[in-house]
Design a protein around this motif. Sequence first.
Motif, PDB file in Angstrom:
ATOM      1  N   ARG A 188       2.996   5.984  -8.981  1.00  0.00           N
ATOM      2  CA  ARG A 188       2.162   6.491  -9.723  1.00  0.00           C
ATOM      3  C   ARG A 188       1.487   4.781 -10.940  1.00  0.00           C
ATOM      4  NH1 ARG A 188      -0.281  11.803 -11.589  1.00  0.00           N
ATOM      5  NH2 ARG A 188       0.060  12.810  -9.419  1.00  0.00           N
ATOM      6  N   LEU A 212      -8.549   5.219   0.563  1.00  0.00           N
ATOM      7  CA  LEU A 212      -6.940   5.732   0.696  1.00  0.00           C
ATOM      8  C   LEU A 212      -7.284   6.680   0.311  1.00  0.00           C
ATOM      9  CD1 LEU A 212      -4.947   3.023   1.150  1.00  0.00           C
ATOM     10  CD2 LEU A 212      -5.301   3.732   2.984  1.00  0.00           C
ATOM     11  N   ASP A 247      -9.609   5.688   6.620  1.00  0.00           N
ATOM     12  CA  ASP A 247      -9.314   4.477   7.060  1.00  0.00           C
ATOM     13  C   ASP A 247      -9.813   3.710   7.720  1.00  0.00           C
ATOM     14  OD1 ASP A 247      -7.587   2.864   7.866  1.00  0.00           O
ATOM     15  OD2 ASP A 247      -5.523   3.296   8.225  1.00  0.00           O
ATOM     16  N   ALA A 282       0.209   1.700  -8.960  1.00  0.00           N
ATOM     17  CA  ALA A 282      -1.184   2.477  -8.501  1.00  0.00           C
ATOM     18  C   ALA A 282      -2.194   1.883  -9.785  1.00  0.00           C
ATOM     19  CB  ALA A 282      -1.324   3.705  -7.627  1.00  0.00           C
ATOM     20  N   HIS A 316      -4.693   8.698  -1.706  1.00  0.00           N
ATOM     21  CA  HIS A 316      -4.252   8.420  -2.913  1.00  0.00           C
ATOM     22  C   HIS A 316      -5.086   7.921  -4.254  1.00  0.00           C
ATOM     23  CE1 HIS A 316      -2.627   4.827  -1.720  1.00  0.00           C
ATOM     24  NE2 HIS A 316      -3.105   4.333  -3.065  1.00  0.00           N
ATOM     25  N   SER A 354       1.154   4.251  -2.931  1.00  0.00           N
ATOM     26  CA  SER A 354       0.526   5.509  -2.364  1.00  0.00           C
ATOM     27  C   SER A 354       2.677   6.631  -3.551  1.00  0.00           C
ATOM     28  CB  SER A 354       0.922   5.764  -1.270  1.00  0.00           C
ATOM     29  OG  SER A 354       2.014   5.750  -0.337  1.00  0.00           O
ATOM     30  N   TRP A 359       0.773  -1.207   0.224  1.00  0.00           N
ATOM     31  CA  TRP A 359       0.028  -0.086   0.018  1.00  0.00           C
ATOM     32  C   TRP A 359       0.987   1.014   0.097  1.00  0.00           C
ATOM     33  CZ3 TRP A 359      -3.835  -2.449  -1.327  1.00  0.00           C
ATOM     34  CH2 TRP A 359      -4.341  -3.484  -1.118  1.00  0.00           C
ATOM     35  N   GLY A 360       1.718   1.286   0.714  1.00  0.00           N
ATOM     36  CA  GLY A 360       3.099   1.570   0.379  1.00  0.00           C
ATOM     37  C   GLY A 360       3.383   2.144  -0.477  1.00  0.00           C
TER      38      GLY A 360
END
Length: 267
Positions: free
Chosen positions: A74, A137, A156, A77, A139, A71, A67-68
């Motif tokens: 791009r 989230l 969250d 994601a 982002h 973020s 998940w980090g």
Amino acid sequence: MMACTSSRGCLDFWSIASRSTCCRSREGPSMKTVGKYRKRSFLCLGEWFRDGGDTTPFAMAHGIDVWGAMSLDRALAAGFSASMAADSKFLAEIAIRRHVEAFMNVSSLVDVGGGDGSMARAIVKAFPHIKCLVLDLPHVVRGIPADGFVEYVAGDMMDFVPPANVVLLKLVLHDWSDEDCVRILSRCREAISNREGGKVIIIDTVIGSQSQQIYEAQLFLDLCMMTVTTGKEREEKEWHMIFLKAGFTQYKILPILGIKSLIEVYP
Ligand SMILES: C[S@@+](CC[C@H](N)C(=O)[O-])C[C@H]1O[C@@H](n2cnc3c(N)ncnc32)[C@H](O)[C@@H]1O
């Protein structure tokens, strides 16, 4: 090579992996990025089995959890979001058609971890009276243009889930450990408390298909979850345990298609 899944026996990992689209993504640059992240994580499996401790093969390979990483990158994601949206667009119509009664008499629904809202939009298209909200989230929801059908909320799910009749969790709980699932489901139970007909709808895998091919696909997805996230695919008795721990009393499993089922969970 034979590989062990998190808890249940062995399967011929490379023969399945070589046929899997998730290991040979060819659909544009962002899907290639997803493929690269996945491949490097799989290559850390041996080291992780030996001394991975509490981390995941993904975090071992990339120095950050999935998940980090999303973020910060791009392309990762975008590729991930596109693949999840494709799954939702494909599955939503089938799930709604086969289990229309699950969505009857629903006035509000929050899709927790709902990504770009593809599933929520399909639900509103089929049931225009349902007020649909997507929680994800910051982002992920940042920059999604308002379409007048679905509302987006950044937040969250570990801390708060907005109130609704129905909370939907599609392919979310398999990303998380049992302990985290109990926490997420507890927030969901709070969100539906005092709501008429309140329930949680989970779309995920229930390991244990009678079909050998589907069973192998379920085990392969379990291996993917173990490699990339802190989660896993679950057998019915494992689902039952987390429902009880989160304070739910009843559930119903309805097969959708292939490896996926819809589980209705009641307080
Ligand atoms: C596997 S994806 C599923 C997306 C969507 N439900 C679907 O099936 O297409 C998991 C989703 O959970 C979201 N997520 C992860 N951690 C979260 C958190 N703490 N709170 C809210 N959403 C979160 C991710 O951003 C991602 O969109």
